[in-house]
Design a protein around this motif. Structure first.
Motif, PDB file in Angstrom:
ATOM      1  N   GLU A   1       0.807  -1.218   0.000  1.00  0.00           N
ATOM      2  CA  GLU A   1       0.000   0.000   0.000  1.00  0.00           C
ATOM      3  C   GLU A   1       0.845   1.275   0.000  1.00  0.00           C
ATOM      4  O   GLU A   1       0.323   2.362  -0.269  1.00  0.00           O
ATOM      5  CB  GLU A   1      -0.961  -0.017   1.192  1.00  0.00           C
ATOM      6  CG  GLU A   1      -2.057  -1.075   1.037  1.00  0.00           C
ATOM      7  CD  GLU A   1      -2.731  -1.431   2.349  1.00  0.00           C
ATOM      8  OE1 GLU A   1      -2.433  -0.766   3.368  1.00  0.00           O
ATOM      9  OE2 GLU A   1      -3.535  -2.386   2.351  1.00  0.00           O
ATOM     10  N   THR A   2       2.138   1.171   0.275  1.00  0.00           N
ATOM     11  CA  THR A   2       3.010   2.342   0.171  1.00  0.00           C
ATOM     12  C   THR A   2       3.216   2.752  -1.282  1.00  0.00           C
ATOM     13  O   THR A   2       3.653   3.870  -1.562  1.00  0.00           O
ATOM     14  CB  THR A   2       4.389   2.063   0.787  1.00  0.00           C
ATOM     15  OG1 THR A   2       5.062   1.050   0.024  1.00  0.00           O
ATOM     16  CG2 THR A   2       4.271   1.629   2.240  1.00  0.00           C
ATOM     17  N   GLY A   3       2.939   1.835  -2.231  1.00  0.00           N
ATOM     18  CA  GLY A   3       3.179   2.110  -3.643  1.00  0.00           C
ATOM     19  C   GLY A   3       4.613   1.899  -4.062  1.00  0.00           C
ATOM     20  O   GLY A   3       4.965   2.110  -5.229  1.00  0.00           O
TER      21      GLY A   3
ATOM     22  N   GLU B   1       5.744  -0.607  10.781  1.00  0.00           N
ATOM     23  CA  GLU B   1       6.547  -1.780  10.438  1.00  0.00           C
ATOM     24  C   GLU B   1       6.876  -1.789   8.946  1.00  0.00           C
ATOM     25  O   GLU B   1       8.010  -2.116   8.551  1.00  0.00           O
ATOM     26  CB  GLU B   1       5.791  -3.059  10.810  1.00  0.00           C
ATOM     27  CG  GLU B   1       5.716  -3.308  12.307  1.00  0.00           C
ATOM     28  CD  GLU B   1       4.875  -4.519  12.641  1.00  0.00           C
ATOM     29  OE1 GLU B   1       4.113  -4.986  11.760  1.00  0.00           O
ATOM     30  OE2 GLU B   1       4.969  -5.010  13.775  1.00  0.00           O
ATOM     31  N   ALA B   2       5.904  -1.440   8.107  1.00  0.00           N
ATOM     32  CA  ALA B   2       6.133  -1.403   6.663  1.00  0.00           C
ATOM     33  C   ALA B   2       7.224  -0.401   6.312  1.00  0.00           C
ATOM     34  O   ALA B   2       8.117  -0.680   5.506  1.00  0.00           O
ATOM     35  CB  ALA B   2       4.841  -1.053   5.926  1.00  0.00           C
ATOM     36  N   ALA B   3       7.154   0.792   6.919  1.00  0.00           N
ATOM     37  CA  ALA B   3       8.164   1.815   6.649  1.00  0.00           C
ATOM     38  C   ALA B   3       9.547   1.342   7.087  1.00  0.00           C
ATOM     39  O   ALA B   3      10.549   1.570   6.394  1.00  0.00           O
ATOM     40  CB  ALA B   3       7.789   3.113   7.363  1.00  0.00           C
ATOM     41  N   ASN B   4       9.606   0.666   8.239  1.00  0.00           N
ATOM     42  CA  ASN B   4      10.883   0.162   8.734  1.00  0.00           C
ATOM     43  C   ASN B   4      11.457  -0.905   7.811  1.00  0.00           C
ATOM     44  O   ASN B   4      12.651  -0.903   7.486  1.00  0.00           O
ATOM     45  CB  ASN B   4      10.691  -0.403  10.141  1.00  0.00           C
ATOM     46  CG  ASN B   4      11.990  -0.908  10.753  1.00  0.00           C
ATOM     47  OD1 ASN B   4      13.028  -0.284  10.626  1.00  0.00           O
ATOM     48  ND2 ASN B   4      11.908  -2.053  11.408  1.00  0.00           N
ATOM     49  N   ILE B   5      10.598  -1.816   7.355  1.00  0.00           N
ATOM     50  CA  ILE B   5      11.038  -2.883   6.460  1.00  0.00           C
ATOM     51  C   ILE B   5      11.548  -2.314   5.145  1.00  0.00           C
ATOM     52  O   ILE B   5      12.600  -2.722   4.634  1.00  0.00           O
ATOM     53  CB  ILE B   5       9.889  -3.881   6.219  1.00  0.00           C
ATOM     54  CG1 ILE B   5       9.634  -4.699   7.488  1.00  0.00           C
ATOM     55  CG2 ILE B   5      10.196  -4.812   5.046  1.00  0.00           C
ATOM     56  CD1 ILE B   5       8.344  -5.497   7.454  1.00  0.00           C
TER      57      ILE B   5
END
Length: 321
Positions: free
Chosen positions: A104-106, A196-200
């Motif tokens: 979803e971050t694109g 978590e998504a941003a960190n990954i």
């Protein structure tokens, strides 16, 4: 089947078909829900991904085995494994849903995924933007999610990179353990999952930058014939028996051939360079080693293929230092 994709397995691919001709080939990247429905398609005619449940085990005399349970694929009734009694299955759809915030971050998309061995192993690859090493030579990083229903593997997300020109799977950046993983918590709240998504993604980008930096160092180091021979001898050391040595010589010959003829071998970044040496090995482990593609993929991610790639990378970096 030889590639361990059984009749009850499903597979999706974006744009490019797989070598075995199986799976659903899409003309665009799927959403997470679409990817899960394609990767884990039911065989009983009902919609949605199949599920897994625990069932008790009994001895032949009817005695309950309290220490273990079976994991069962509910749409086919087939056993996927025997696990400890405390084991709680992570549903195939939950594996993908946990990675949804990354999509979803694109900045990532589902490229391929599915199951192996009738559903015992679930996996998916999220593709990130490629980075260039030199003209015509680039690396595409991936995030890999996987889980096994036989208790051999926990839910995890790991990093891998592929050299685009030849589809070779590369070892991770030096100093990073192959087992580097992040837990994917599908029960966390929305903000936690986004964090978590941003960190990954930040970790993936850092690893990719480090891998590209190492690749450029290798590509800048020209190698001689004697250095080439010594490099391949370090990858496949001498054997103790004449029969074993004959096998070693054949393997070294395969690497020499790959260095000359594999896709991308004629690029300036690879021709007579430490990068070319390294990619001769990754071409072998990615495409030539053995005759079972599914086992080769498993070894590349978790086993001896990954070990060989790490040895090859370290030896090439030693030349380039």
């Amino acid at each position: 089947m030889a590639h361990e994709i059984f009749d009850n397995d499903s597979l999706f691919l974006t744009i490019k078909p797989a070598w075995h001709g199986l799976g659903t080939v899409l003309d665009r990247a799927p959403t997470t829900a679409e990817a899960a429905a394609l990767a884990f398609a039911r065989r009983d005619g009902r919609p949605g991904p199949w599920t897994v449940e625990r069932r008790p085990l009994f001895l032949a005399d009817g005695t309950l085995i309290e220490s273990h349970v079976a994991t069962i694929r509910t749409d086919t009734g087939e056993a996927l494994g025997v696990v400890g009694a405390r084991y709680e299955p992570v549903q195939p759809s939950a594996l993908y849903e946990a990675a949804a915030p990354i999509v979803e971050t694109g900045r990532a998309h589902w490229e391929t995924g599915g199951s192996l061995r009738g559903g015992a192993l679930n996996w998916g690859l999220l593709a990130l933007d490629p980075m260039e090493i030199g003209q015509g030579d680039a690396i595409r990083p991936y995030l890999r999610v996987d889980n096994a229903h036989d208790g051999t593997r926990a839910v995890s997300l790991g990093f891998t990179s592929v050299r685009i020109v030849c589809a070779n799977t590369l070892a991770m950046s030096r100093g990073e353990a192959r087992s580097t993983t992040f837990r994917l918590r599908h029960t966390a709240n929305v903000q936690t999952r986004l964090d978590e998504a941003a960190n990954i993604l930040a970790q993936a980008e850092r690893l990719t930058h480090e891998t590209v930096k190492e690749a450029r160092r290798m590509a800048s180091r020209r190698v001689t014939k004697s250095e080439t021979d010594a490099y391949f001898a370090a990858i496949f050391p001498d054997a103790e028996t004449p029969r074993g040595q004959s096998r070693v010589e054949n393997l070294r010959a395969e690497l020499r051939t790959a260095m000359r003829t594999a896709p991308g071998a004629d690029l300036p970044t690879a021709r007579d360079t430490a990068w070319g040496l390294y990619n001769a090995v990754t071409f072998f482990t990615s495409h030539e080693r053995g005759d079972d593609a599914a086992k080769r993929l498993d070894a590349l991610w978790f086993g001896t293929g990954a070990d060989l790639n790490e040895t090859a990378r370290d030896a090439a970096l030693a030349l380039a230092s």
